[in-house]
Design a protein around this motif. Sequence first.
Motif, short mmCIF file in Angstrom:
data_model
loop_
_atom_site.label_atom_id
_atom_site.label_comp_id
_atom_site.label_asym_id
_atom_site.label_seq_id
_atom_site.Cartn_x
_atom_site.Cartn_y
_atom_site.Cartn_z
N PHE A 27 0.82 -1.21 0.00
CA PHE A 27 0.00 0.00 0.00
C PHE A 27 0.86 1.26 0.00
CE2 PHE A 27 -3.44 -2.80 1.72
CZ PHE A 27 -4.31 -2.62 0.64
N GLY A 28 1.97 1.25 0.71
CA GLY A 28 2.88 2.40 0.70
C GLY A 28 3.43 2.68 -0.69
N THR A 29 3.80 1.63 -1.39
CA THR A 29 4.30 1.77 -2.75
C THR A 29 3.23 2.31 -3.68
OG1 THR A 29 5.81 -0.09 -2.37
CG2 THR A 29 5.42 0.55 -4.65
N LEU A 30 2.01 1.77 -3.56
CA LEU A 30 0.90 2.25 -4.40
C LEU A 30 0.59 3.72 -4.13
CD1 LEU A 30 -1.51 -0.83 -4.31
CD2 LEU A 30 -0.07 -0.05 -6.21
N ILE A 31 0.59 4.11 -2.88
CA ILE A 31 0.34 5.52 -2.54
C ILE A 31 1.47 6.40 -3.06
CG2 ILE A 31 0.19 7.15 -0.61
CD1 ILE A 31 -1.31 4.93 0.93
N GLY A 32 2.71 5.94 -2.96
CA GLY A 32 3.85 6.69 -3.47
C GLY A 32 3.77 6.91 -4.97
N PHE A 33 3.39 5.88 -5.71
CA PHE A 33 3.27 6.03 -7.16
C PHE A 33 2.07 6.89 -7.54
CE2 PHE A 33 5.87 2.01 -7.67
CZ PHE A 33 6.94 2.66 -8.24
N ALA A 34 1.02 6.82 -6.75
CA ALA A 34 -0.19 7.58 -7.06
C ALA A 34 -0.01 9.08 -6.82
CB ALA A 34 -1.37 7.05 -6.25
N SER A 35 0.81 9.43 -5.83
CA SER A 35 1.01 10.85 -5.56
C SER A 35 2.04 11.42 -6.53
CB SER A 35 1.48 11.05 -4.12
OG SER A 35 2.79 10.59 -3.96
N LYS A 36 1.84 12.65 -6.92
CA LYS A 36 2.74 13.30 -7.89
C LYS A 36 4.02 13.80 -7.22
CE LYS A 36 -0.19 12.93 -11.21
NZ LYS A 36 -0.04 11.90 -12.16
N LYS A 37 4.07 13.78 -5.91
CA LYS A 37 5.22 14.31 -5.19
C LYS A 37 6.44 13.40 -5.29
CE LYS A 37 2.40 16.73 -1.86
NZ LYS A 37 1.96 16.79 -0.48
N ALA A 38 6.25 12.15 -5.56
CA ALA A 38 7.36 11.19 -5.56
C ALA A 38 7.97 11.10 -6.95
CB ALA A 38 6.87 9.83 -5.10
N ALA A 39 8.79 12.09 -7.29
CA ALA A 39 9.50 12.07 -8.57
C ALA A 39 10.94 11.65 -8.30
CB ALA A 39 9.46 13.44 -9.22
N PRO A 40 11.43 10.63 -8.98
CA PRO A 40 12.80 10.17 -8.73
C PRO A 40 13.82 11.26 -9.02
CG PRO A 40 11.61 8.65 -10.16
CD PRO A 40 10.75 9.84 -9.97
N GLY A 41 14.77 11.43 -8.12
CA GLY A 41 15.84 12.39 -8.31
C GLY A 41 15.47 13.81 -7.93
#
Length: 171
Positions: A27-41
Amino acid sequence: MKFKFKLSKSDIILYSIIAALVLVILFGTLIGFASKKAAPGKNLRDSDPAPTVREIENLNKGSESKIAAYTGLGTIRCITAPQDEEDIGTVVVITPWLSYPEDDTIFFEELARKRLIISGIFTNYFSSYTKNELLSRTEDKIKEELQDKINEQLSLGKILQIYFTDYIFLE
């Protein structure tokens, strides 16, 4: 052939904990991908602080010539001289910026070309004194000595003043 598979109470608890952890990670991974704030780098390194417009305006008040700020040195990290044989020194983090006449673009280019030399002056200065020696000196005295050493290396102009955005001892 029938297998009898019997779980003990401790096995059931252990498998329940593992299943709960897997669900939390999923669920943490799914929420991370769903939010736009988690951009790599993104936000790996903040930009170096620069003097604010207000600081430069305050410098220019009551002055005939306008002053600009050279912030190209960035953050400098160095180690002070050891205080005794067992000490290895203290890490100092500084973010200096230099003021110079605003319209002098040739002098700005000289500062940019000699950026490594100027950074080396800061590094050599702070590594030649112990933490206690630096703390016993006033910041104005340190700035004055650094300004004299830097101006010795410049041929197209002189810096007017040195300012520190950061001046931190890390222990």
